[in-house]
Design a protein around this motif. Structure first.
Motif, PDB file in Angstrom:
ATOM      1  N   VAL A   7      -6.360  -5.600   3.533  1.00 54.55           N
ATOM      2  CA  VAL A   7      -6.116  -6.242   2.572  1.00 54.55           C
ATOM      3  C   VAL A   7      -7.019  -6.993   2.081  1.00 54.55           C
ATOM      4  N   LEU A   8      -7.286  -6.943   0.469  1.00 60.78           N
ATOM      5  CA  LEU A   8      -8.231  -7.413  -0.241  1.00 60.78           C
ATOM      6  C   LEU A   8      -7.533  -8.666  -1.022  1.00 60.78           C
ATOM      7  N   TRP A   9      -7.967  -9.795  -1.165  1.00 60.09           N
ATOM      8  CA  TRP A   9      -7.379 -10.924  -1.960  1.00 60.09           C
ATOM      9  C   TRP A   9      -8.360 -11.630  -2.933  1.00 60.09           C
ATOM     10  N   ALA A  10      -7.676 -11.912  -4.190  1.00 58.82           N
ATOM     11  CA  ALA A  10      -8.634 -12.611  -5.138  1.00 58.82           C
ATOM     12  C   ALA A  10      -7.738 -13.667  -5.723  1.00 58.82           C
ATOM     13  N   GLN A  11      -8.028 -14.552  -6.265  1.00 58.91           N
ATOM     14  CA  GLN A  11      -7.219 -15.636  -7.135  1.00 58.91           C
ATOM     15  C   GLN A  11      -7.555 -16.023  -8.476  1.00 58.91           C
ATOM     16  N   PRO A  23      -3.433   4.690   1.253  1.00 60.25           N
ATOM     17  CA  PRO A  23      -3.343   5.835   0.580  1.00 60.25           C
ATOM     18  C   PRO A  23      -2.011   6.576   0.940  1.00 60.25           C
ATOM     19  N   ASP A  24      -1.058   6.999  -0.120  1.00 62.04           N
ATOM     20  CA  ASP A  24      -0.098   7.938  -0.349  1.00 62.04           C
ATOM     21  C   ASP A  24       0.963   7.199   0.705  1.00 62.04           C
ATOM     22  N   ALA A  25       1.197   5.887   0.817  1.00 67.60           N
ATOM     23  CA  ALA A  25       2.012   5.183   1.502  1.00 67.60           C
ATOM     24  C   ALA A  25       3.607   5.309   0.818  1.00 67.60           C
ATOM     25  N   LYS A  26       4.485   5.619   1.934  1.00 75.77           N
ATOM     26  CA  LYS A  26       6.075   5.638   1.594  1.00 75.77           C
ATOM     27  C   LYS A  26       6.617   4.654   2.239  1.00 75.77           C
ATOM     28  N   ASP A  27       8.050   4.442   1.907  1.00 74.00           N
ATOM     29  CA  ASP A  27       8.774   3.470   2.561  1.00 74.00           C
ATOM     30  C   ASP A  27       8.255   2.058   2.195  1.00 74.00           C
ATOM     31  N   SER A  84       6.539 -12.694  -8.924  1.00 70.93           N
ATOM     32  CA  SER A  84       5.377 -11.702  -8.386  1.00 70.93           C
ATOM     33  C   SER A  84       5.993 -10.354  -8.542  1.00 70.93           C
ATOM     34  N   LYS A  85       4.968  -9.482  -8.514  1.00 67.85           N
ATOM     35  CA  LYS A  85       5.097  -8.304  -9.030  1.00 67.85           C
ATOM     36  C   LYS A  85       4.290  -7.247  -8.006  1.00 67.85           C
ATOM     37  N   THR A  86       4.853  -6.228  -7.760  1.00 67.72           N
ATOM     38  CA  THR A  86       4.105  -5.136  -7.129  1.00 67.72           C
ATOM     39  C   THR A  86       4.035  -3.785  -7.686  1.00 67.72           C
ATOM     40  N   LYS A  87       3.019  -3.148  -7.511  1.00 59.06           N
ATOM     41  CA  LYS A  87       2.991  -1.772  -8.169  1.00 59.06           C
ATOM     42  C   LYS A  87       2.105  -0.900  -6.851  1.00 59.06           C
ATOM     43  N   ALA A  88       2.948   0.190  -6.720  1.00 62.06           N
ATOM     44  CA  ALA A  88       2.287   1.244  -5.815  1.00 62.06           C
ATOM     45  C   ALA A  88       1.461   2.236  -6.590  1.00 62.06           C
ATOM     46  N   GLY A  89       0.308   2.557  -6.263  1.00 60.44           N
ATOM     47  CA  GLY A  89      -0.596   3.638  -6.658  1.00 60.44           C
ATOM     48  C   GLY A  89      -0.839   4.720  -5.484  1.00 60.44           C
ATOM     49  N   ARG A  91      -3.567   5.169  -4.075  1.00 59.49           N
ATOM     50  CA  ARG A  91      -4.368   4.897  -3.059  1.00 59.49           C
ATOM     51  C   ARG A  91      -4.206   3.292  -2.296  1.00 59.49           C
ATOM     52  N   ASN A  92      -3.518   2.771  -3.147  1.00 59.05           N
ATOM     53  CA  ASN A  92      -3.300   1.195  -2.861  1.00 59.05           C
ATOM     54  C   ASN A  92      -1.971   0.722  -3.412  1.00 59.05           C
ATOM     55  N   ILE A  93      -1.831  -0.461  -2.945  1.00 61.26           N
ATOM     56  CA  ILE A  93      -0.522  -1.023  -3.437  1.00 61.26           C
ATOM     57  C   ILE A  93      -1.047  -2.492  -3.818  1.00 61.26           C
ATOM     58  N   MET A  94      -0.807  -2.797  -5.230  1.00 61.59           N
ATOM     59  CA  MET A  94      -1.130  -3.950  -5.961  1.00 61.59           C
ATOM     60  C   MET A  94      -0.133  -4.970  -5.975  1.00 61.59           C
ATOM     61  N   CYS A  95      -0.383  -6.402  -5.551  1.00 63.52           N
ATOM     62  CA  CYS A  95       0.672  -7.350  -5.638  1.00 63.52           C
ATOM     63  C   CYS A  95      -0.048  -8.418  -6.504  1.00 63.52           C
TER      64      CYS A  95
END
Length: 170
Positions: A7-11, A23-27, A84-89, A91-95
């Motif tokens: 988990v990478l974080w920035a603010q 990568p290629d996460a499901k559910d 808050s928003k979540t976007k699944a790509g 290779r990763n999931i961006m929140c």
């Protein structure tokens, strides 16, 4: 047995960005609660379970819920664009997590203990307080932390030497 993804974080003063490298996460399941509780779970490519939860440093605006109570409420939800928003790509999931108050957090987690080894700073997206004030507010969540095309060429800043063959006259 459950595993933890990196988990990478920035603010910024108004948001926290989490990038979950899976990568290629499901559910995929992401839950943001107003008290600052962030929960994540997903299934990896080979069927392994990944999950973690964090108690964030401050309160957040929970994830937007689908509004089904009429046209005007849907329109209002689109105009406000808060939460808050979540976007699944691939290779990763961006929140993108909206902070309840616009202020800089001292750290990501409420606990003063050293964070888990899978939680790291995302230096590519990091923004200091001083940098944020001088930067323009034209970026949106879709390209936050990514390079923008500013019209300059890739060759800018390169040192060009004269053609030595022409200089010698051969």
């Amino acid at each position: 047995m459950s595993r933890h993804p990196e988990v990478l974080w920035a603010q910024k003063s108004d948001k926290v960005y989490l990038t979950i490298a899976l990568p290629d996460a499901k559910d995929i399941s992401v839950k943001c609660e107003g008290e600052g509780l962030f929960c994540f779970s997903a299934v990896g490519v080979q069927g392994e379970s990944f999950d973690f939860s964090m108690e964030l440093f401050g309160n957040i605006v929970p994830e937007k819920k689908n509004v089904n109570d009429g046209f005007f409420l849907k329109l209002l939800a689109l105009v406000l664009e808060e939460g808050s928003k979540t976007k699944a790509g691939l290779r990763n999931i961006m929140c993108s997590i909206q902070k309840e108050e616009k202020l800089w957090w001292k750290r990501l987690l409420k606990s003063e203990e050293k964070p888990a080894p899978y939680i790291k700073v995302d230096w590519n997206k990091w923004c200091d307080e001083d940098d944020e004030e001088s930067a323009s507010d034209t970026s949106d969540d879709n390209n936050a932390g990514y390079e923008k095309d500013d019209g300059s060429s890739e060759d800018e800043g390169m040192l060009y030497l004269p053609d030595l063959e022409k200089a010698r006259g051969t």
